[in-house]
Write an enzyme that holds these catalytic residues in place. Structure first.
Site, PDB file in Angstrom:
ATOM      1  N   LYS A  95     -27.070  -8.453  -2.391  1.00 25.88           N
ATOM      2  CA  LYS A  95     -27.222  -8.652  -3.914  1.00 25.88           C
ATOM      3  C   LYS A  95     -26.845  -7.301  -4.406  1.00 25.88           C
ATOM      4  O   LYS A  95     -27.686  -6.458  -3.935  1.00 25.88           O
ATOM      5  CB  LYS A  95     -28.667  -8.803  -4.221  1.00 25.88           C
ATOM      6  CG  LYS A  95     -28.850  -8.835  -5.810  1.00 25.88           C
ATOM      7  CD  LYS A  95     -30.241  -8.969  -6.282  1.00 25.88           C
ATOM      8  CE  LYS A  95     -30.621  -8.224  -7.501  1.00 25.88           C
ATOM      9  NZ  LYS A  95     -32.078  -8.516  -7.927  1.00 25.88           N
ATOM     10  N   GLY A 156     -38.383  -6.628 -14.623  1.00 24.00           N
ATOM     11  CA  GLY A 156     -40.116  -6.561 -14.557  1.00 24.00           C
ATOM     12  C   GLY A 156     -40.383  -6.436 -15.889  1.00 24.00           C
ATOM     13  O   GLY A 156     -41.606  -6.289 -16.269  1.00 24.00           O
ATOM     14  N   ALA A 182     -33.765 -11.550 -13.356  1.00 21.95           N
ATOM     15  CA  ALA A 182     -34.446 -10.491 -14.147  1.00 21.95           C
ATOM     16  C   ALA A 182     -34.734 -10.803 -15.277  1.00 21.95           C
ATOM     17  O   ALA A 182     -33.994 -11.617 -16.051  1.00 21.95           O
ATOM     18  CB  ALA A 182     -33.539  -9.198 -14.062  1.00 21.95           C
ATOM     19  N   GLY A 183     -36.190 -10.577 -15.882  1.00 27.51           N
ATOM     20  CA  GLY A 183     -36.418 -10.660 -17.008  1.00 27.51           C
ATOM     21  C   GLY A 183     -37.316 -12.083 -17.157  1.00 27.51           C
ATOM     22  O   GLY A 183     -38.109 -12.062 -18.300  1.00 27.51           O
ATOM     23  N   ALA A 204     -38.954 -12.233  -9.319  1.00 26.84           N
ATOM     24  CA  ALA A 204     -39.939 -11.506  -8.410  1.00 26.84           C
ATOM     25  C   ALA A 204     -41.238 -11.326  -9.076  1.00 26.84           C
ATOM     26  O   ALA A 204     -42.567 -11.912  -8.851  1.00 26.84           O
ATOM     27  CB  ALA A 204     -39.441 -10.262  -7.816  1.00 26.84           C
ATOM     28  N   SER A 205     -41.167 -10.268  -9.872  1.00 28.31           N
ATOM     29  CA  SER A 205     -42.338  -9.842 -10.821  1.00 28.31           C
ATOM     30  C   SER A 205     -43.143 -10.965 -11.510  1.00 28.31           C
ATOM     31  O   SER A 205     -44.382 -10.813 -11.394  1.00 28.31           O
ATOM     32  CB  SER A 205     -41.917  -8.613 -11.742  1.00 28.31           C
ATOM     33  OG  SER A 205     -40.978  -7.678 -11.069  1.00 28.31           O
TER      34      SER A 205
END
Lengths: 284, 82
Positions: A95, A156, A182-183, A204-205
């Site tokens: 990635k 995040g 992301a986001g 992830a977050s």
């Protein structure tokens, strides 16, 4: 439900990150609940004291590893990190993440593109984390990356998909998988990404920092599946006005209007209704 | 007895015996016995990579890579991220 990349077939369309989990046991529970088959790790200096065994954990769970180049600001650093990852983890997959600054963590398009070109030539299967820019997405695809991964919002941030139109445009012109990366903040964001036509979602977050990470992981798995099904079910077109789903055939005759008369009611009823004081007249 | 050499390992100065190889260093850091191909003899996977002066040294070359005074050496692994 399965999809293919670099001749690998994956049943889950949810790619997980491992960052942000407060413990390895919470991470393990989350990964199991997510049913993910592909998960990212970062590459950092070995610390004999730390005994961070995320590598062993993923090995044990049978989850394929996608190393990232997180934290790299230049093509040169990202390329070295990719080579280290290939050597350490026995995978050509990477990635590619080349960030511009630490406040936004948004990709630096110039360094990203340079690194992508070189890593493709070096035989890597490149998953390119990029801005939600249709032009750059196309250039990355032309450079030979295996997947384009536009950000929905800054890493995040949990802001969701800030420009759904751009994501849809990227999807509509792509021949390679588009993975929203992301986001994502909550399940509806992941579902929307799939409804827009993304092949998969990487997050992830949203899971690792949720109050109940395991429950959120499960919700993301369901959301990704729901969004994927909805995308291919052929949604109804949007219309400006309602379209009744119940037939009007066989309706009873309407009863005369009651106390709450409308201008459209027949004249005798309007006259009768006018005898009743209106709300704003009461008390005057 | 030859004098020890000094390298920079993961950003910190470290003295090594002369003729120390990358294989010796990784075995010492991980506490595992390694075969000549760089793989642990217990059949486990290391998940480590070594770079000398910014160039990756393939696992199969560790046993032949002898450190020299002033080398910058990085040993990396997978951690939580992304």
């Amino acid at each position: 439900m399965s999809w293919t990349i670099d001749e690998a077939t994956l049943d889950s369309r949810l790619i997980m990150g491992t960052g942000g989990a407060s413990s390895l046991s919470i991470l393990e529970d989350s990964l199991r609940a997510s049913a993910t088959e592909l998960t990212t790790v970062a590459i950092r200096r070995y610390d004999a004291e730390a005994r961070d065994s995320v590598f062993a954990l993923l090995d044990r769970l049978g989850i394929r590893i996608l190393p990232n180049t997180a934290g790299c600001y230049t093509a040169r650093d990202a390329i070295l990190t990719a080579h280290l990852a290939r050597e350490a983890l026995d995978t050509n997959w990477v990635k590619l993440e080349v960030i511009a600054d630490e406040d936004t963590l948004l990709p630096d398009p110039i360094e990203l593109f340079r690194a992508a070109e070189e890593l493709v030539l070096d035989g890597f299967t490149v998953f390119a984390y990029t801005n939600d820019d249709p032009a750059l997405a196309k250039r990355l695809e032309d450079a030979g990356v295996a997947a384009v991964m536009p950000a929905g919002a800054p890493i995040g941030s949990g802001l969701g998909i800030l420009n759904p139109h751009n994501i849809a445009t990227i999807v509509s012109r792509a021949q390679v998988p588009i993975i929203l990366d992301a986001g994502v903040g909550t399940a509806s964001d992941a579902a929307l990404a799939m409804e827009l036509g993304c092949t998969a979602v990487l997050l992830a977050s949203a899971v690792t920092r949720a109050h109940d990470a395991e429950a959120m992981a499960r919700s993301m798995a369901l959301a990704v599946e729901a969004g994927h099904l909805a995308r291919h079910a052929g949604r109804i077109p949007k219309r400006p006005l309602a379209l009744a789903s119940s037939t009007f055939d066989g309706m009873l005759e309407p009863v005369p209007a009651g106390d709450y008369a409308r201008e459209s009611d027949p004249a005798p009823d309007v006259a009768r209704a006018r005898e009743v004081p209106r709300a704003h007249e009461v008390g005057q | 007895m030859t004098a020890p050499i000094t390298i920079t390992l993961n950003g910190e100065r470290r003295e090594l015996a002369p003729a120390t190889t990358a294989l010796d260093l990784v075995a010492d850091l991980t506490g595992k016995e390694l075969g000549p191909d760089g793989s642990p003899t217990d059949g486990s996977r290391l998940g480590l990579a070594v770079a000398i002066d910014g160039t990756v040294v393939r696992r199969g070359q560790w046993s032949e890579s002898v450190f020299a005074d002033g080398h910058t050496v990085d040993v990396v692994t997978a951690v939580q991220g992304g």
